[in-house]
Write a protein that holds these residues in place. Structure first.
Motif, PDB file in Angstrom:
ATOM      1  N   SER A  66       0.823  -1.215   0.000  1.00 28.95           N
ATOM      2  CA  SER A  66       0.000   0.000   0.000  1.00 28.95           C
ATOM      3  C   SER A  66       0.858   1.267   0.000  1.00 28.95           C
ATOM      4  O   SER A  66       0.352   2.349  -0.257  1.00 28.95           O
ATOM      5  N   PHE A  67       2.147   1.116   0.275  1.00 28.06           N
ATOM      6  CA  PHE A  67       3.052   2.257   0.211  1.00 28.06           C
ATOM      7  C   PHE A  67       3.456   2.505  -1.236  1.00 28.06           C
ATOM      8  O   PHE A  67       3.435   1.606  -2.067  1.00 28.06           O
ATOM      9  N   GLY A  68       3.858   3.726  -1.510  1.00 27.40           N
ATOM     10  CA  GLY A  68       4.403   4.036  -2.817  1.00 27.40           C
ATOM     11  C   GLY A  68       5.831   3.531  -2.923  1.00 27.40           C
ATOM     12  O   GLY A  68       6.377   2.964  -1.972  1.00 27.40           O
ATOM     13  N   SER A  69       6.445   3.746  -4.064  1.00 25.02           N
ATOM     14  CA  SER A  69       7.814   3.282  -4.264  1.00 25.02           C
ATOM     15  C   SER A  69       8.784   4.463  -4.208  1.00 25.02           C
ATOM     16  O   SER A  69       8.386   5.619  -4.297  1.00 25.02           O
ATOM     17  N   LEU A  70      10.071   4.134  -4.081  1.00 20.09           N
ATOM     18  CA  LEU A  70      11.123   5.136  -3.974  1.00 20.09           C
ATOM     19  C   LEU A  70      12.314   4.730  -4.821  1.00 20.09           C
ATOM     20  O   LEU A  70      12.744   3.571  -4.793  1.00 20.09           O
ATOM     21  N   CYS A  71      12.833   5.684  -5.556  1.00 24.50           N
ATOM     22  CA  CYS A  71      14.085   5.505  -6.301  1.00 24.50           C
ATOM     23  C   CYS A  71      14.974   6.691  -5.973  1.00 24.50           C
ATOM     24  O   CYS A  71      14.531   7.840  -6.051  1.00 24.50           O
ATOM     25  N   ILE A  72      16.215   6.421  -5.567  1.00 26.99           N
ATOM     26  CA  ILE A  72      17.198   7.475  -5.307  1.00 26.99           C
ATOM     27  C   ILE A  72      18.403   7.224  -6.211  1.00 26.99           C
ATOM     28  O   ILE A  72      18.958   6.127  -6.216  1.00 26.99           O
ATOM     29  N   GLU A  73      18.782   8.254  -6.952  1.00 27.12           N
ATOM     30  CA  GLU A  73      19.957   8.161  -7.819  1.00 27.12           C
ATOM     31  C   GLU A  73      20.865   9.349  -7.554  1.00 27.12           C
ATOM     32  O   GLU A  73      20.396  10.478  -7.414  1.00 27.12           O
ATOM     33  N   GLN A  74      22.151   9.071  -7.484  1.00 22.28           N
ATOM     34  CA  GLN A  74      23.128  10.143  -7.317  1.00 22.28           C
ATOM     35  C   GLN A  74      23.690  10.489  -8.688  1.00 22.28           C
ATOM     36  O   GLN A  74      24.184   9.633  -9.408  1.00 22.28           O
ATOM     37  N   LEU A  75      23.587  11.764  -9.008  1.00 27.54           N
ATOM     38  CA  LEU A  75      23.904  12.243 -10.349  1.00 27.54           C
ATOM     39  C   LEU A  75      25.138  13.130 -10.364  1.00 27.54           C
ATOM     40  O   LEU A  75      25.372  13.843 -11.333  1.00 27.54           O
ATOM     41  N   GLY A  76      25.910  13.085  -9.298  1.00 26.13           N
ATOM     42  CA  GLY A  76      27.061  13.969  -9.189  1.00 26.13           C
ATOM     43  C   GLY A  76      28.353  13.218  -9.011  1.00 26.13           C
ATOM     44  O   GLY A  76      28.387  12.004  -8.860  1.00 26.13           O
ATOM     45  N   ASN A  77      29.406  14.003  -8.960  1.00 26.19           N
ATOM     46  CA  ASN A  77      30.760  13.478  -8.847  1.00 26.19           C
ATOM     47  C   ASN A  77      31.374  13.886  -7.512  1.00 26.19           C
ATOM     48  O   ASN A  77      32.584  13.962  -7.379  1.00 26.19           O
TER      49      ASN A  77
END
Length: 184
Positions: A66-77
């Motif tokens: 019933s919870f939503g989903s999560l995506c975390i991406e690091q886009l830096g250096n």
């Protein structure tokens, strides 16, 4: 019922200023949205270190459907505040922003957090006019949260909510470094 208004129109939020809590506020909103069943994408510009908040993905892996989903991406250096900006930093930011726009247009995500986007703008890693233009033709149902110091006026002008976190006092000035679970 926990809420009275169903999201149909997304808004742009900016958490800026020299005070503590911009990323913390964005992650708090993200967690609230996930608990309401929303799907949340977080793209972290400039950052490359796995801060404590990035572990939320692990916590939510086994969560109730019933919870939503999560995506975390690091886009830096990594942080490049010493004035030495490499071509690689610019290319990573540009590639990251292009990816964020693809993620936004996919329609899969209800809430998108662009963490430290304003830092990437202030460092010249991305062009302000390009980011503003892209945000103005976005999927209008998506909620956008942008964090970081030095939000440019052009971005503030198109935002619906702007919060300026103002430092009054901070223990950093007494030599206290980042503390795990509180600052990082």
């Amino acid at each position: 019922i926990f809420y009275t208004y169903i999201m149909r129109q997304g808004y742009i939020h900016i958490y800026t200023g020299n005070g503590k809590g911009k990323t913390t506020a964005a992650f708090g909103l993200a967690l609230r949205a996930i608990c309401a069943g929303c799907n949340v994408y977080i793209g972290q510009f400039v950052k490359s270190m796995c801060y404590s908040e990035t572990r939320l993905v692990d916590l939510l892996d086994d969560a109730d459907a019933s919870f939503g989903s999560l995506c975390i991406e690091q886009l830096g250096n990594g942080c490049c505040f010493d004035g030495a900006i490499a071509t690689e930093d610019i290319l990573m930011a540009q590639k990251g922003w292009k990816h964020c726009m693809e993620v936004l247009q996919s329609g899969k995500w209800d809430v998108l957090v662009f963490d430290e986007l304003t830092i990437a703008l202030s460092l010249g890693l991305l062009r302000v006019d390009k980011v503003v233009q892209d945000l103005q033709v976005r999927n209008s149902e998506a909620e956008i949260i942008i964090t970081g110091r030095y939000a440019p006026q052009e971005l503030i002008d198109i935002a619906d909510v702007v919060t300026d976190m103002c430092e009054i006092k901070h223990y950093y000035k007494n030599g206290v470094l980042s503390r795990k679970g509180i600052d990082c």
